[in-house]
Design a protein around this motif. Structure first.
Motif, mmCIF file in Angstrom:
data_model
loop_
_atom_site.group_PDB
_atom_site.id
_atom_site.type_symbol
_atom_site.label_atom_id
_atom_site.label_comp_id
_atom_site.label_asym_id
_atom_site.label_seq_id
_atom_site.Cartn_x
_atom_site.Cartn_y
_atom_site.Cartn_z
ATOM 1 N N LEU A 189 -7.270 26.949 -40.650
ATOM 2 C CA LEU A 189 -8.550 27.657 -40.714
ATOM 3 C C LEU A 189 -9.593 26.935 -41.558
ATOM 4 C CD1 LEU A 189 -7.430 31.391 -40.967
ATOM 5 C CD2 LEU A 189 -8.288 30.160 -38.974
ATOM 6 N N GLU A 190 -9.150 26.118 -42.491
ATOM 7 C CA GLU A 190 -10.084 25.413 -43.364
ATOM 8 C C GLU A 190 -10.962 24.430 -42.604
ATOM 9 O OE1 GLU A 190 -7.252 23.587 -45.840
ATOM 10 O OE2 GLU A 190 -6.855 25.391 -47.005
ATOM 11 N N ARG A 191 -10.486 23.950 -41.473
ATOM 12 C CA ARG A 191 -11.247 22.938 -40.728
ATOM 13 C C ARG A 191 -12.420 23.533 -39.955
ATOM 14 N NH1 ARG A 191 -9.320 21.571 -35.121
ATOM 15 N NH2 ARG A 191 -7.957 23.292 -34.537
ATOM 16 N N PHE A 192 -12.491 24.846 -39.861
ATOM 17 C CA PHE A 192 -13.581 25.490 -39.148
ATOM 18 C C PHE A 192 -14.701 25.841 -40.112
ATOM 19 C CE2 PHE A 192 -9.788 26.588 -36.628
ATOM 20 C CZ PHE A 192 -10.168 26.012 -35.416
ATOM 21 N N GLU A 230 -15.433 33.393 -38.686
ATOM 22 C CA GLU A 230 -15.929 34.520 -37.894
ATOM 23 C C GLU A 230 -16.304 34.079 -36.481
ATOM 24 O OE1 GLU A 230 -18.919 36.749 -39.928
ATOM 25 O OE2 GLU A 230 -17.475 37.518 -41.377
ATOM 26 N N ALA A 231 -16.839 32.879 -36.340
ATOM 27 C CA ALA A 231 -17.152 32.358 -35.004
ATOM 28 C C ALA A 231 -15.866 32.154 -34.211
ATOM 29 C CB ALA A 231 -17.928 31.052 -35.111
ATOM 30 N N VAL A 232 -14.823 31.688 -34.872
ATOM 31 C CA VAL A 232 -13.524 31.505 -34.221
ATOM 32 C C VAL A 232 -12.980 32.866 -33.791
ATOM 33 C CG1 VAL A 232 -11.139 30.742 -34.573
ATOM 34 C CG2 VAL A 232 -13.024 29.382 -35.482
#
Length: 156
Positions: free
Chosen positions: A41-44, A48-50
């Protein structure tokens, strides 16, 4: 954060047409997927968009799995009472049949396979020996052509 994310998935699902129970299922599926990829998740830039994207994909998948409900002709005609309405329905069906026949053969075949036979894009692509993206493009063209014809007819 988990509660906020779950509410986001639930809200997106409701926005895109899910009922409350279905939105709950989708929110739960999204949260499960988030947990499975928690290390990534850190790479996004925006989780919230994901979540929004996941919820939209989940609702689409849920809707595809639902069997379509069809009304047979007897029910349609029994709902209309006046002969004028029955004649109008018959004229509309004949008009639509004529417009479908005017479509290029490939588009007409694709529409039939997708809408009547309920085949997936992949099945259609395999059967016709074309790319899956071509199936999507040709279906979109056929639908757009029919929509334009309907718009033109309703202007008159």
């Amino acid at each position: 954060m988990a509660r906020t994310w779950r509410e986001k998935a639930f809200g997106v699902s409701l926005h895109y047409g899910a009922g409350k129970d279905e939105a709950e299922d989708i929110a739960q599926d999204v949260m499960l997927r988030l947990w499975q990829m928690h290390d990534e998740l850190e790479r996004f830039r925006s989780v919230e968009a994901v979540i929004t994207l996941m919820a939209r994909h989940q609702i689409r998948n849920h809707q595809r799995r639902k069997p379509t409900e069809t009304l047979d002709e007897a029910i349609i005609f029994s709902l209309t009472t006046s002969p004028h309405e029955e004649l109008e329905i018959k004229e509309n069906e004949e008009w639509l049949t004529q417009k479908l026949q005017q479509l290029p053969t490939t588009q007409r075949t694709l529409l039939y396979m997708r809408q009547v036979e309920r085949r997936t894009h992949e099945e259609i692509a395999t059967l016709l020996g074309i790319e899956t993206t071509s199936v999507s493009t040709l279906l979109a063209r056929a639908r757009r052509t029919l929509l334009e014809e309907i718009k033109q007819r309703n202007k008159i």
